[in-house]
Write an enzyme that holds these catalytic residues in place. Sequence first.
Site, PDB file in Angstrom:
ATOM      1  N   ASP A   1      89.518  31.817 138.369  1.00 36.98           N
ATOM      2  CA  ASP A   1      89.412  30.899 136.866  1.00 36.98           C
ATOM      3  C   ASP A   1      89.258  29.425 137.114  1.00 36.98           C
ATOM      4  O   ASP A   1      89.577  29.096 138.083  1.00 36.98           O
ATOM      5  CB  ASP A   1      90.788  31.366 135.936  1.00 36.98           C
ATOM      6  CG  ASP A   1      90.399  31.135 134.648  1.00 36.98           C
ATOM      7  OD1 ASP A   1      89.671  32.137 134.001  1.00 36.98           O
ATOM      8  OD2 ASP A   1      90.642  30.221 133.914  1.00 36.98           O
TER       9      ASP A   1
ATOM     10  N   LYS B   1      79.457  33.229 139.495  1.00 32.66           N
ATOM     11  CA  LYS B   1      80.683  33.102 140.400  1.00 32.66           C
ATOM     12  C   LYS B   1      80.446  34.403 141.776  1.00 32.66           C
ATOM     13  O   LYS B   1      80.983  34.076 142.567  1.00 32.66           O
ATOM     14  CB  LYS B   1      81.785  33.545 139.491  1.00 32.66           C
ATOM     15  CG  LYS B   1      82.224  32.325 138.727  1.00 32.66           C
ATOM     16  CD  LYS B   1      83.618  32.721 138.059  1.00 32.66           C
ATOM     17  CE  LYS B   1      84.069  32.004 136.836  1.00 32.66           C
ATOM     18  NZ  LYS B   1      85.362  32.437 136.452  1.00 32.66           N
TER      19      LYS B   1
ATOM     20  N   HIS C   1      84.319  23.076 143.885  1.00 33.05           N
ATOM     21  CA  HIS C   1      85.642  23.093 143.625  1.00 33.05           C
ATOM     22  C   HIS C   1      85.906  24.568 144.066  1.00 33.05           C
ATOM     23  O   HIS C   1      86.812  24.692 144.794  1.00 33.05           O
ATOM     24  CB  HIS C   1      85.989  23.154 141.972  1.00 33.05           C
ATOM     25  CG  HIS C   1      85.107  23.760 141.327  1.00 33.05           C
ATOM     26  ND1 HIS C   1      83.457  23.477 141.440  1.00 33.05           N
ATOM     27  CD2 HIS C   1      85.118  24.812 140.337  1.00 33.05           C
ATOM     28  CE1 HIS C   1      82.899  24.372 140.417  1.00 33.05           C
ATOM     29  NE2 HIS C   1      83.775  24.976 139.726  1.00 33.05           N
ATOM     30  N   ARG C   2      85.058  25.429 143.863  1.00 32.19           N
ATOM     31  CA  ARG C   2      85.296  26.959 144.267  1.00 32.19           C
ATOM     32  C   ARG C   2      85.122  26.992 145.665  1.00 32.19           C
ATOM     33  O   ARG C   2      86.270  27.863 146.363  1.00 32.19           O
ATOM     34  CB  ARG C   2      84.144  27.823 143.611  1.00 32.19           C
ATOM     35  CG  ARG C   2      84.480  29.280 143.834  1.00 32.19           C
ATOM     36  CD  ARG C   2      83.466  30.080 142.716  1.00 32.19           C
ATOM     37  NE  ARG C   2      83.922  29.961 141.430  1.00 32.19           N
ATOM     38  CZ  ARG C   2      83.150  29.259 140.663  1.00 32.19           C
ATOM     39  NH1 ARG C   2      81.896  28.280 140.946  1.00 32.19           N
ATOM     40  NH2 ARG C   2      83.618  28.818 139.449  1.00 32.19           N
TER      41      ARG C   2
ATOM     42  N   ARG D   1      77.738  36.695 137.082  1.00 31.14           N
ATOM     43  CA  ARG D   1      77.191  37.153 138.333  1.00 31.14           C
ATOM     44  C   ARG D   1      77.053  35.582 139.248  1.00 31.14           C
ATOM     45  O   ARG D   1      76.602  35.925 140.332  1.00 31.14           O
ATOM     46  CB  ARG D   1      75.696  37.444 138.063  1.00 31.14           C
ATOM     47  CG  ARG D   1      74.610  36.245 137.461  1.00 31.14           C
ATOM     48  CD  ARG D   1      73.574  37.022 136.874  1.00 31.14           C
ATOM     49  NE  ARG D   1      72.692  36.213 136.076  1.00 31.14           N
ATOM     50  CZ  ARG D   1      71.923  35.317 136.609  1.00 31.14           C
ATOM     51  NH1 ARG D   1      71.551  35.189 137.635  1.00 31.14           N
ATOM     52  NH2 ARG D   1      71.119  34.698 135.546  1.00 31.14           N
TER      53      ARG D   1
END
Length: 202
Positions: free
Chosen positions: A70, A13, A180-181, A11
């Site tokens: 990922d 992410k 990073h995301r 949840r």
Amino acid sequence: MKRLILASRNRHKLNELRTFLRNIPLEVVAIDEVAPELALIEDGETFRENALRKARAVFKRTGELSLADDSGLEVFYLNGRPGVSSARYAGVGTTDENNNQKLLAEMQGVAPRRRGAQFHAVLALVGKNTEEFAEGICLGVLGEEPRGTNGFGYDPIFIPDGFTRTYAELSAEEKNQISHRSKAFAKMREILLRHLSSDVGV
Ligand code: IMP
């Protein structure tokens, strides 16, 4: 409006991805809303392989444009561990706290200058005529103990470069500007917009 299916059950992410996707003209749907029974298997050796597997599985099941993430934490002193095993570092079905404790125990006594690490995310987009990737990295150091209550996973023990606070001490907005995301998503955003304007593979 076209739909984009998010191939994740995490949840945190999902929340981050939904925030990034806010201004893109796609209806964003989590996999659990359309195929809760579908297994999302992560047994590859790289983030890219795992992201692709998850996005492919969702596209195969739904026939709709699918996006998977990922990601994980790579500690240089540990040759990149936990890496692709980040979610299950202290064992399958473990908690974030256990993963953090295991990592801190392994790093006990390691000097600050040798505590470098990076968060790494790979996003995979799979559609009718498309398989595309976007990658993002955030460099930082591992803290000595958990600090902060925001976020998830290893957030309380990761201090991004340029900050003295951990990811878990940053607000969601601050984390989303440097994470990073978010870096991976900035590239994926261009890919999505290109596909939407040309309608290729969407
Ligand atoms: P995945 O579902 O295999 O990609 O698992 C990713 C795992 O990496 C998560 O369960 C966390 O342990 C870790 N991780 C990935 N991104 C983040 C993040 O933004 N903050 C903290 N931990 C993260």
